[in-house]
Scaffold this active site. Structure first.
Site, PDB file in Angstrom:
ATOM      1  N   LYS A  10     -35.371   7.317  -6.087  1.00  0.00           N
ATOM      2  CA  LYS A  10     -34.284   7.399  -5.107  1.00  0.00           C
ATOM      3  C   LYS A  10     -33.846   8.846  -4.891  1.00  0.00           C
ATOM      4  O   LYS A  10     -33.549   9.255  -3.760  1.00  0.00           O
ATOM      5  CB  LYS A  10     -33.100   6.544  -5.555  1.00  0.00           C
ATOM      6  CG  LYS A  10     -33.357   5.048  -5.492  1.00  0.00           C
ATOM      7  CD  LYS A  10     -32.124   4.259  -5.925  1.00  0.00           C
ATOM      8  CE  LYS A  10     -32.389   2.758  -5.837  1.00  0.00           C
ATOM      9  NZ  LYS A  10     -31.205   1.957  -6.257  1.00  0.00           N
TER      10      LYS A  10
ATOM     11  N   CYS B 239       3.047 -34.355   9.852  1.00  0.00           N
ATOM     12  CA  CYS B 239       1.793 -34.046  10.564  1.00  0.00           C
ATOM     13  C   CYS B 239       0.651 -33.640   9.643  1.00  0.00           C
ATOM     14  O   CYS B 239      -0.428 -34.233   9.672  1.00  0.00           O
ATOM     15  CB  CYS B 239       2.042 -32.961  11.603  1.00  0.00           C
ATOM     16  SG  CYS B 239       3.131 -33.470  12.943  1.00  0.00           S
TER      17      CYS B 239
ATOM     18  N   THR C 152     -17.531  -3.172  -6.056  1.00  0.00           N
ATOM     19  CA  THR C 152     -16.694  -4.367  -6.114  1.00  0.00           C
ATOM     20  C   THR C 152     -16.424  -4.706  -7.579  1.00  0.00           C
ATOM     21  O   THR C 152     -17.347  -5.036  -8.325  1.00  0.00           O
ATOM     22  CB  THR C 152     -17.383  -5.540  -5.410  1.00  0.00           C
ATOM     23  OG1 THR C 152     -17.648  -5.183  -4.053  1.00  0.00           O
ATOM     24  CG2 THR C 152     -16.501  -6.775  -5.438  1.00  0.00           C
TER      25      THR C 152
ATOM     26  N   TYR D  55     -27.144   0.430  -1.800  1.00  0.00           N
ATOM     27  CA  TYR D  55     -26.697   0.137  -0.440  1.00  0.00           C
ATOM     28  C   TYR D  55     -25.431   0.904  -0.068  1.00  0.00           C
ATOM     29  O   TYR D  55     -25.392   1.672   0.895  1.00  0.00           O
ATOM     30  CB  TYR D  55     -26.461  -1.369  -0.296  1.00  0.00           C
ATOM     31  CG  TYR D  55     -26.617  -1.837   1.118  1.00  0.00           C
ATOM     32  CD1 TYR D  55     -27.865  -2.211   1.599  1.00  0.00           C
ATOM     33  CD2 TYR D  55     -25.527  -1.847   1.979  1.00  0.00           C
ATOM     34  CE1 TYR D  55     -28.017  -2.608   2.910  1.00  0.00           C
ATOM     35  CE2 TYR D  55     -25.672  -2.246   3.285  1.00  0.00           C
ATOM     36  CZ  TYR D  55     -26.923  -2.625   3.751  1.00  0.00           C
ATOM     37  OH  TYR D  55     -27.071  -2.992   5.058  1.00  0.00           O
TER      38      TYR D  55
ATOM     39  N   PHE E 148       5.208 -22.398  -1.513  1.00  0.00           N
ATOM     40  CA  PHE E 148       5.280 -23.780  -1.964  1.00  0.00           C
ATOM     41  C   PHE E 148       4.290 -24.649  -1.188  1.00  0.00           C
ATOM     42  O   PHE E 148       3.619 -24.188  -0.259  1.00  0.00           O
ATOM     43  CB  PHE E 148       6.714 -24.283  -1.787  1.00  0.00           C
ATOM     44  CG  PHE E 148       7.051 -25.487  -2.623  1.00  0.00           C
ATOM     45  CD1 PHE E 148       6.325 -25.818  -3.750  1.00  0.00           C
ATOM     46  CD2 PHE E 148       8.130 -26.294  -2.287  1.00  0.00           C
ATOM     47  CE1 PHE E 148       6.648 -26.916  -4.516  1.00  0.00           C
ATOM     48  CE2 PHE E 148       8.465 -27.398  -3.040  1.00  0.00           C
ATOM     49  CZ  PHE E 148       7.726 -27.717  -4.150  1.00  0.00           C
TER      50      PHE E 148
ATOM     51  N   ASP F 286     -28.245   9.376  -9.328  1.00  0.00           N
ATOM     52  CA  ASP F 286     -28.860   8.091  -9.670  1.00  0.00           C
ATOM     53  C   ASP F 286     -29.822   8.289 -10.824  1.00  0.00           C
ATOM     54  O   ASP F 286     -30.398   9.383 -10.987  1.00  0.00           O
ATOM     55  CB  ASP F 286     -29.608   7.511  -8.464  1.00  0.00           C
ATOM     56  CG  ASP F 286     -29.736   5.992  -8.534  1.00  0.00           C
ATOM     57  OD1 ASP F 286     -29.024   5.303  -7.788  1.00  0.00           O
ATOM     58  OD2 ASP F 286     -30.528   5.505  -9.358  1.00  0.00           O
TER      59      ASP F 286
ATOM     60  N   ARG G 296       9.951 -36.640   5.244  1.00  0.00           N
ATOM     61  CA  ARG G 296       8.656 -37.279   4.992  1.00  0.00           C
ATOM     62  C   ARG G 296       7.684 -36.309   4.334  1.00  0.00           C
ATOM     63  O   ARG G 296       7.441 -35.229   4.827  1.00  0.00           O
ATOM     64  CB  ARG G 296       8.072 -37.813   6.304  1.00  0.00           C
ATOM     65  CG  ARG G 296       8.834 -39.006   6.858  1.00  0.00           C
ATOM     66  CD  ARG G 296       8.364 -39.356   8.253  1.00  0.00           C
ATOM     67  NE  ARG G 296       8.707 -38.312   9.224  1.00  0.00           N
ATOM     68  CZ  ARG G 296       8.341 -38.330  10.505  1.00  0.00           C
ATOM     69  NH1 ARG G 296       7.611 -39.327  10.964  1.00  0.00           N
ATOM     70  NH2 ARG G 296       8.702 -37.360  11.308  1.00  0.00           N
TER      71      ARG G 296
END
Length: 436
Positions: free
Chosen positions: A35, A267, A124, A10, A261, A30, A330
Site C-alpha cells: 500500500k 391509533c 468506527t 478505504y 416514554f 500503513d 385509551r
C-alpha cells in the site's frame, strides 16, 4: 496543516487524497509495504470513483506520501488521523487491536515532541474507545491528555462507490472532544465543505455511526417487510412507499425520533395490530413489525422499574392521558404503569387537567367505566393536592401548567421524567429521566 493518516484502506485512502486536494500536506502510514508503494507511485489502494485521479494529481504535486515508519510520520505532523479497520469478532464485539496498536505507536512518536499533538479517531468505534486510547498514550508517552495531546472523534459517513462525492457533500461534519481548541482545529480541515459542523461530546460522536447505520438497516428492513405484505396482498409496494415518503412533516422527520416514554392512544396500537394481523393472515413473516409493540411494552416496564427501585410508596402522577392536549385514555402508557403499581400496593394520586371525570362523555367515559373505573377515586382536582404528600412525582405529559410549577417550585420528592423537562429541573439531585 501537516497530517498523518494511520491506515491506508478505504477511509484512509479517501481521506488522504481529499485532504491533500483541500490544501493539506498528508503522510499515509500503513504496515503494508504494498500500500505504501502504491501511494508513493501515485496509485490508490482501493477501487473507488475519482480517487485514482485525485491520488495521481496530489502525488505529482508532492502533497501526499506514504511510509511504514510511524515515528517519522508523527514527528513530521501536527495531527494524526486513525483510520484502521475495526472488524467484528466471532462474538459480535469489535476487534480494537489495530486501534490500540496505533495509539501505542503515536505514544512512541510524541514522547520526545514538544509541540501539542491532536489524535483524530476516524474509524468506527464504540463509546469509550477514545478514553482508552488516551490512557494508552499517556502510559507509553509520559504525556498528559489536554496538556500535550488531545483525542477527537470525527466519524466518517462515506458510502462505498460514492465515497469521494460523500466526502465533499456530507450531511454534516461531526466532531467530538473534551478539548475545545483541538476540536476547532479539526473543524478547520472541513471549512471548505458545505455541511454544518457540529461539536459534541466524545462519546456522543463515537456512538453516532452505529445509530446511523442501524437506522438505515431498520429502514431497509421495514420497507422490505411492507413490500412483502404488499406483494402478498397484490398491492404496488413502491407506490405505497413513494406516498409514505411524501410526508415530510411526520413520516420523514424528527417528530417521532425523540427518546422518551411509550406510545399510546387509539391509533398507533390499533393500526399496528391491524398491519400485524394482515401479515399473519397473508402468511407473511414480518418480525420487525411484529416486535414493535414488544419494544413499547419494554419502555412501560422500564418506567415501572425506575419507580419501584426508589423504595417510596406515595406516588403522584402528572398526566393520565396518552399525550398532552387530550383527554384520551385509551392505551395510555401512564394507565398501564399506574395499574401495575396499584397491584403492588402503592398509594397513588393523579392529576390531569384534561381528564375531568364528571364531564367525560362518549368513548372516554365508556373506557373508564368498563376498563379502569377504580382510577376515579385516585383523581384529584388540584395539582397542589397531588404534589402534597407525594414522595415520587411522575411527569407523563408536557402541559404548560405542569412545566411551570415544576420549574418555579422545588419539593423534596423524586421526579421521574417521561417527557424531558427543562434543564433547570433536570439538574436537581432528586431527578431521574426515563432514558437520559
Amino acid at each position: 496543516m501537516h497530517i498523518s493518516i494511520f491506515g491506508l484502506g478505504y477511509v484512509g485512502c479517501v481521506s488522504l487524497g481529499c485532504l491533500a486536494k483541500n490544501g493539506h500536506s498528508v503522510i499515509g502510514v500503513d504496515v503494508s509495504e504494498t500500500k505504501v508503494r502504491q501511494i508513493n507511485s501515485g496509485l490508490p489502494t482501493i477501487i473507488e470513483n475519482e480517487i485514482d485521479v485525485i491520488i495521481q494529481d496530489e502525488h505529482l504535486k508532492g502533497t501526499i506520501s506514504a511510509t511504514t515508519d510511524f515515528l517519522y510520520a508523527v514527528e513530521k505532523t501536527d495531527l494524526s488521523i486513525i483510520a484502521v479497520g475495526t472488524p467484528s469478532t466471532s462474538t459480535g464485539h469489535l476487534n480494537l487491536t489495530y486501534i490500540f496498536k496505533v495509539a501505542h505507536d503515536i505514544a512512541e512518536g510524541i514522547r520526545k515532541k514538544e509541540t501539542f499533538h491532536i489524535i483524530v479517531i476516524r474509524s468506527t468505534v464504540l463509546p469509550g474507545t477514545g478514553d482508552k486510547c488516551a490512557k494508552i498514550i499517556e502510559k507509553h508517552s509520559g504525556k498528559k491528555e489536554g496538556k500535550d495531546f488531545a483525542i477527537v472523534s470525527n466519524p466518517e459517513f462515506l458510502r462505498e462507490g460514492t465515497a469521494v462525492y460523500d466526502y465533499y457533500h456530507p450531511p454534516l461534519t461531526l466532531i467530538g472532544s473534551f478539548n475545545k481548541g483541538a476540536a476547532e482545529q479539526v473543524a478547520c480541515l472541513y471549512d471548505q465543505l458545505p455541511a454544518q459542523i457540529i461539536f459534541t461530546d466524545l462519546k456522543v460522536a463515537e456512538l453516532m455511526k452505529y445509530v446511523n447505520n442501524t437506522f438505515h438497516a431498520l429502514k431497509i428492513s421495514f420497507a422490505n417487510e411492507v413490500g412483502n405484505i404488499c406483494s402478498a396482498a397484490k398491492i404496488d409496494s413502491h407506490k405505497v412507499m413513494e406516498i409514505f415518503c411524501m410526508d415530510k412533516l411526520l413520516n420523514i422527520s424528527s417528530y417521532y425520533l425523540k427518546p422518551g416514554f411509550a406510545y399510546g392512544g387509539s391509533c398507533l396500537p390499533k393500526d399496528l395490530k391491524g398491519l400485524q394481523t394482515l401479515a399473519h393472515d397473508l402468511y407473511v413473516e414480518a418480525p420487525l413489525i411484529q416486535c414493535i409493540d414488544k419494544t413499547n411494552q419494554l419502555q412501560i416496564d422500564r418506567a415501572i422499574a425506575l419507580i419501584r427501585q426508589l423504595g417510596k410508596r406515595k406516588l403522584g402522577f402528572l398526566g393520565l392521558s396518552f399525550k398532552q392536549g387530550t383527554d384520551d385514555l385509551r392505551n395510555s402508557p401512564a394507565v398501564a404503569v399506574i395499574e401495575a403499581l396499584l397491584g403492588k400496593g402503592f398509594e397513588i394520586k393523579i392529576y390531569d387537567k384534561n381528564v375531568n371525570l364528571s364531564k367525560l362523555t362518549g368513548t372516554n367515559k365508556d373506557y373508564i367505566d368498563n376498563h379502569i373505573p377504580h382510577l376515579s377515586r385516585l383523581m384529584v382536582n388540584h395539582m397542589e393536592e397531588m404534589v402534597e404528600g407525594s414522595e415520587v412525582i411522575v411527569i407523563n405529559n408536557r402541559e404548560k401548567e405542569y412545566l411551570d410549577i415544576l420549574t418555579e417550585t422545588e419539593s423534596g420528592a423524586y421526579l421521574i421524567d417521561m417527557i424531558r423537562l427543562p434543564e433547570v429541573v433536570r439538574k436537581r439531585k432528586n431527578y431521574i429521566g426515563i432514558n437520559w
